[in-house]
Design a protein around this motif. Sequence first.
Motif, PDB file in Angstrom:
ATOM      1  N   ARG A 114       9.757   8.641   6.034  1.00  0.00           N
ATOM      2  CA  ARG A 114       8.651   9.224   6.273  1.00  0.00           C
ATOM      3  C   ARG A 114       8.694   9.357   7.448  1.00  0.00           C
ATOM      4  NH1 ARG A 114       6.227   4.768   4.606  1.00  0.00           N
ATOM      5  NH2 ARG A 114       5.935   3.802   7.548  1.00  0.00           N
TER       6      ARG A 114
ATOM      7  N   ASP B 278      -4.848  -8.332   7.180  1.00  0.00           N
ATOM      8  CA  ASP B 278      -3.973  -7.894   8.098  1.00  0.00           C
ATOM      9  C   ASP B 278      -3.272  -9.263   8.415  1.00  0.00           C
ATOM     10  OD1 ASP B 278      -3.525  -7.760  10.387  1.00  0.00           O
ATOM     11  OD2 ASP B 278      -4.974  -6.675  11.534  1.00  0.00           O
ATOM     12  N   LEU B 279      -2.165  -8.902   8.151  1.00  0.00           N
ATOM     13  CA  LEU B 279      -1.466 -10.247   8.293  1.00  0.00           C
ATOM     14  C   LEU B 279      -1.087 -10.856   9.179  1.00  0.00           C
ATOM     15  CD1 LEU B 279       1.710  -8.949   6.440  1.00  0.00           C
ATOM     16  CD2 LEU B 279      -0.225 -10.851   5.407  1.00  0.00           C
TER      17      LEU B 279
ATOM     18  N   GLY C 231       9.546   4.797   2.463  1.00  0.00           N
ATOM     19  CA  GLY C 231       9.418   3.437   3.507  1.00  0.00           C
ATOM     20  C   GLY C 231       9.714   3.937   4.654  1.00  0.00           C
ATOM     21  N   GLN C 232       9.410   3.872   5.985  1.00  0.00           N
ATOM     22  CA  GLN C 232       8.974   4.038   7.282  1.00  0.00           C
ATOM     23  C   GLN C 232      10.268   5.328   7.560  1.00  0.00           C
ATOM     24  OE1 GLN C 232       8.806   1.552  10.127  1.00  0.00           O
ATOM     25  NE2 GLN C 232       7.773   2.802  11.035  1.00  0.00           N
TER      26      GLN C 232
ATOM     27  N   TYR D  63      11.407  -6.012  17.636  1.00  0.00           N
ATOM     28  CA  TYR D  63      11.576  -5.649  15.642  1.00  0.00           C
ATOM     29  C   TYR D  63      12.425  -6.498  15.014  1.00  0.00           C
ATOM     30  CZ  TYR D  63      12.408  -3.140  10.892  1.00  0.00           C
ATOM     31  OH  TYR D  63      13.180  -2.848  10.045  1.00  0.00           O
TER      32      TYR D  63
ATOM     33  N   ILE E 275       7.832   0.769  -0.184  1.00  0.00           N
ATOM     34  CA  ILE E 275       9.068  -0.333  -0.690  1.00  0.00           C
ATOM     35  C   ILE E 275       8.250  -0.975  -1.523  1.00  0.00           C
ATOM     36  CG2 ILE E 275      11.569  -1.684  -0.163  1.00  0.00           C
ATOM     37  CD1 ILE E 275      12.542  -0.200   1.866  1.00  0.00           C
TER      38      ILE E 275
ATOM     39  N   SER F  52      -1.889  -5.697   1.631  1.00  0.00           N
ATOM     40  CA  SER F  52      -2.184  -4.814   2.932  1.00  0.00           C
ATOM     41  C   SER F  52      -3.362  -4.273   3.408  1.00  0.00           C
ATOM     42  CB  SER F  52      -1.324  -3.148   2.737  1.00  0.00           C
ATOM     43  OG  SER F  52      -0.019  -3.525   1.908  1.00  0.00           O
ATOM     44  N   ARG F  53      -3.366  -4.653   4.549  1.00  0.00           N
ATOM     45  CA  ARG F  53      -4.155  -3.896   5.174  1.00  0.00           C
ATOM     46  C   ARG F  53      -5.258  -2.592   4.319  1.00  0.00           C
ATOM     47  NH1 ARG F  53      -2.347  -2.845  10.691  1.00  0.00           N
ATOM     48  NH2 ARG F  53      -0.638  -1.735   9.572  1.00  0.00           N
ATOM     49  N   SER F  54      -4.563  -1.573   3.725  1.00  0.00           N
ATOM     50  CA  SER F  54      -4.970  -0.227   2.694  1.00  0.00           C
ATOM     51  C   SER F  54      -5.700  -0.587   1.896  1.00  0.00           C
ATOM     52  CB  SER F  54      -4.316   0.487   2.724  1.00  0.00           C
ATOM     53  OG  SER F  54      -3.500   0.299   3.865  1.00  0.00           O
TER      54      SER F  54
ATOM     55  N   ASN G 191       7.198  -8.745   2.469  1.00  0.00           N
ATOM     56  CA  ASN G 191       7.914  -7.071   2.825  1.00  0.00           C
ATOM     57  C   ASN G 191       7.517  -6.733   3.677  1.00  0.00           C
ATOM     58  OD1 ASN G 191       9.018  -4.694   1.241  1.00  0.00           O
ATOM     59  ND2 ASN G 191       7.079  -4.495   1.250  1.00  0.00           N
TER      60      ASN G 191
ATOM     61  N   SER H 172       0.869  -1.578  -0.009  1.00  0.00           N
ATOM     62  CA  SER H 172      -0.132   0.133   0.333  1.00  0.00           C
ATOM     63  C   SER H 172       0.737   1.345  -0.159  1.00  0.00           C
ATOM     64  CB  SER H 172      -0.994   0.312   0.939  1.00  0.00           C
ATOM     65  OG  SER H 172       0.228   0.205   2.981  1.00  0.00           O
ATOM     66  N   ARG H 173       2.451   0.836   0.448  1.00  0.00           N
ATOM     67  CA  ARG H 173       3.048   2.439   0.528  1.00  0.00           C
ATOM     68  C   ARG H 173       4.558   1.363   0.513  1.00  0.00           C
ATOM     69  NH1 ARG H 173       0.476   1.895   5.744  1.00  0.00           N
ATOM     70  NH2 ARG H 173       2.351   1.429   7.127  1.00  0.00           N
TER      71      ARG H 173
ATOM     72  N   LYS I 138      13.440  -9.709  13.309  1.00  0.00           N
ATOM     73  CA  LYS I 138      14.125  -9.430  11.890  1.00  0.00           C
ATOM     74  C   LYS I 138      15.472 -10.701  11.613  1.00  0.00           C
ATOM     75  CE  LYS I 138      11.915  -6.474   9.320  1.00  0.00           C
ATOM     76  NZ  LYS I 138      11.353  -7.251   8.737  1.00  0.00           N
TER      77      LYS I 138
HETATM   78  N1  LIG Z   1      12.404   1.933   5.166  1.00  0.00           N
HETATM   79  C1  LIG Z   1      13.670   1.554   5.543  1.00  0.00           C
HETATM   80  O1  LIG Z   1      14.658   2.193   6.084  1.00  0.00           O
HETATM   81  C2  LIG Z   1      13.428  -0.437   6.317  1.00  0.00           C
HETATM   82  C3  LIG Z   1      14.723  -0.549   6.756  1.00  0.00           C
HETATM   83  C4  LIG Z   1      14.655  -1.910   6.683  1.00  0.00           C
HETATM   84  C5  LIG Z   1      13.799  -3.043   6.342  1.00  0.00           C
HETATM   85  N2  LIG Z   1      13.094  -2.384   5.999  1.00  0.00           N
HETATM   86  C6  LIG Z   1      12.384  -3.017   6.406  1.00  0.00           C
HETATM   87  O2  LIG Z   1      11.354  -2.897   5.277  1.00  0.00           O
HETATM   88  C7  LIG Z   1       9.961  -3.128   4.771  1.00  0.00           C
HETATM   89  C8  LIG Z   1       8.896  -1.958   3.839  1.00  0.00           C
HETATM   90  O3  LIG Z   1       9.383  -1.556   5.475  1.00  0.00           O
HETATM   91  P1  LIG Z   1       8.485   0.497   4.334  1.00  0.00           P
HETATM   92  O4  LIG Z   1       9.594   1.403   5.559  1.00  0.00           O
HETATM   93  O5  LIG Z   1       8.334  -0.150   3.409  1.00  0.00           O
HETATM   94  O6  LIG Z   1       7.207  -0.041   5.406  1.00  0.00           O
HETATM   95  P2  LIG Z   1       6.047   1.254   5.205  1.00  0.00           P
HETATM   96  O7  LIG Z   1       6.250   2.188   4.270  1.00  0.00           O
HETATM   97  O8  LIG Z   1       5.578   1.028   6.411  1.00  0.00           O
HETATM   98  O9  LIG Z   1       5.006   0.750   4.921  1.00  0.00           O
HETATM   99  C9  LIG Z   1       4.704  -1.179   5.245  1.00  0.00           C
HETATM  100  C10 LIG Z   1       3.919  -1.672   4.967  1.00  0.00           C
HETATM  101  O10 LIG Z   1       3.437  -3.119   4.916  1.00  0.00           O
HETATM  102  C11 LIG Z   1       2.081  -3.685   5.166  1.00  0.00           C
HETATM  103  N3  LIG Z   1       1.585  -3.957   6.662  1.00  0.00           N
HETATM  104  C12 LIG Z   1       1.879  -3.326   7.409  1.00  0.00           C
HETATM  105  N4  LIG Z   1       1.324  -3.903   8.854  1.00  0.00           N
HETATM  106  C13 LIG Z   1       0.572  -5.051   8.518  1.00  0.00           C
HETATM  107  C14 LIG Z   1      -0.377  -5.939   8.684  1.00  0.00           C
HETATM  108  N5  LIG Z   1      -0.983  -5.787  10.063  1.00  0.00           N
HETATM  109  N6  LIG Z   1      -0.674  -6.375   7.743  1.00  0.00           N
HETATM  110  C15 LIG Z   1      -0.496  -6.456   5.912  1.00  0.00           C
HETATM  111  N7  LIG Z   1       0.092  -5.462   6.463  1.00  0.00           N
HETATM  112  C16 LIG Z   1       0.671  -4.785   7.288  1.00  0.00           C
HETATM  113  C17 LIG Z   1       0.989  -1.940   5.268  1.00  0.00           C
HETATM  114  O11 LIG Z   1       0.285  -1.832   3.915  1.00  0.00           O
HETATM  115  P3  LIG Z   1      -1.174  -1.290   5.421  1.00  0.00           P
HETATM  116  O12 LIG Z   1      -0.395  -0.312   6.955  1.00  0.00           O
HETATM  117  O13 LIG Z   1      -2.032  -0.705   5.019  1.00  0.00           O
HETATM  118  O14 LIG Z   1      -1.605  -2.681   5.811  1.00  0.00           O
HETATM  119  C18 LIG Z   1       2.370  -0.879   4.240  1.00  0.00           C
HETATM  120  O15 LIG Z   1       2.413  -1.086   3.124  1.00  0.00           O
HETATM  121  C19 LIG Z   1       9.458  -3.817   5.818  1.00  0.00           C
HETATM  122  O16 LIG Z   1       9.556  -5.006   6.192  1.00  0.00           O
HETATM  123  C20 LIG Z   1      10.486  -2.948   7.300  1.00  0.00           C
HETATM  124  O17 LIG Z   1      11.292  -3.539   8.318  1.00  0.00           O
HETATM  125  C21 LIG Z   1      12.506  -1.110   5.653  1.00  0.00           C
END
Ligand SMILES: NC(=O)c1ccc[n+]([C@@H]2O[C@H](COP(=O)([O-])OP(=O)(O)OC[C@H]3O[C@@H](n4cnc5c(N)ncnc54)[C@H](OP(=O)(O)O)[C@@H]3O)[C@@H](O)[C@H]2O)c1
Length: 270
Positions: free
Chosen positions: A191, A58-59, A187-188, A150, A13, A32-34, A85, A10-11, A154
């Motif tokens: 943001r 919801d996963l 990604g998080q 977390y 990576i 995704s949930r959204s 992911n 939904s957003r 991981k």
């Molecule tokens: N961004 C970074 O710098 C970074 C660094 C290291 C690792 N990572 C890893 O990379 C992956 C992607 O991260 P991101 O930064 O892209 O995160 P993000 O922007 O927060 O996106 C997270 C995604 O996961 C979905 N999600 C969250 N909770 C969920 C649930 N209960 N059920 C179903 N879907 C769910 C969200 O969709 P909904 O909310 O719509 O459900 C969203 O699409 C993650 O595994 C994160 O740990 C990211």
Amino acid sequence: MQTALITGTSRGIGQYIARSMGKAGYNLVLVSRSATEVEALAVELRAAGTRAVVVAADLTDHASLQRIVRIAGEEFGGVDVLVNNAGGDPQHEFDQMSWAQNENIFRLNVLAPMELTHLLLPGMLERGRGHVVNISSLAGRIGFPYTEAYAAAKDGLIAFTRVLRSDYRRRGVSASVIVLGAIRDAGQGQRTSDELGMKMPRAGTSPASDVAKAVLTAIRKDRTEIVVMPGPGRLLKAVMDLFPGFGPAMNQMAGANETIRKVIELRKSE
Ligand SMILES: NC(=O)c1ccc[n+]([C@@H]2O[C@H](COP(=O)([O-])OP(=O)(O)OC[C@H]3O[C@@H](n4cnc5c(N)ncnc54)[C@H](OP(=O)(O)O)[C@@H]3O)[C@@H](O)[C@H]2O)c1
């Protein structure tokens, strides 16, 4: 034509991964949930010629995982590639979160990927082919402040991938882990930087598109592990493994602890 199931689309990576896998010719199951956001991505991908189905789920819920797998089977006859992911961290202190909140972080980041794999593996073994790609984080190794659940999840995901790969590769099903450092553009991490009004530096960060490339490379070249970070990422990870105190010391020196403290305060005030 092969089918890929990608969670967290939904957003962030996940959208980059979905676009690059669509371009590579996969049918896509987007989770995704959204629903609205994922449906918008599906519309864009369908316009580019990709077959894409959306499952809002919801996963962290067992029944939802079964529903995702059922829909993927009905639409495409099964899943060849699973990209776990979806994940993230609510950025609160371990002791300030209820046990249920901590458990939910663990469920989303490691148990859901394991359960989805468990549900899809029989079909992959029957067809004699499949690949599971797990998105992990350097947070699993480095000891960032307030990431107890977390980091445990991981790190667990890395271990799960290693054993899964070694057990099932001879039967045609492989597994790879992509270990991410700091990611910019989406990604998080990006943001959170935006929320704090901080500019995400180019040095020391990798673009989200690098993660999408790494996922395809992991599948095509059947790689065990890819570390997505600039410079000698694998070497740095190896140093962290050799000297467990190095990560936290580096965080302190680089000012990461101070930044994370600001994030925790921001989340508290919400
Ligand atoms: N961004 C970074 O710098 C970074 C660094 C290291 C690792 N990572 C890893 O990379 C992956 C992607 O991260 P991101 O930064 O892209 O995160 P993000 O922007 O927060 O996106 C997270 C995604 O996961 C979905 N999600 C969250 N909770 C969920 C649930 N209960 N059920 C179903 N879907 C769910 C969200 O969709 P909904 O909310 O719509 O459900 C969203 O699409 C993650 O595994 C994160 O740990 C990211």
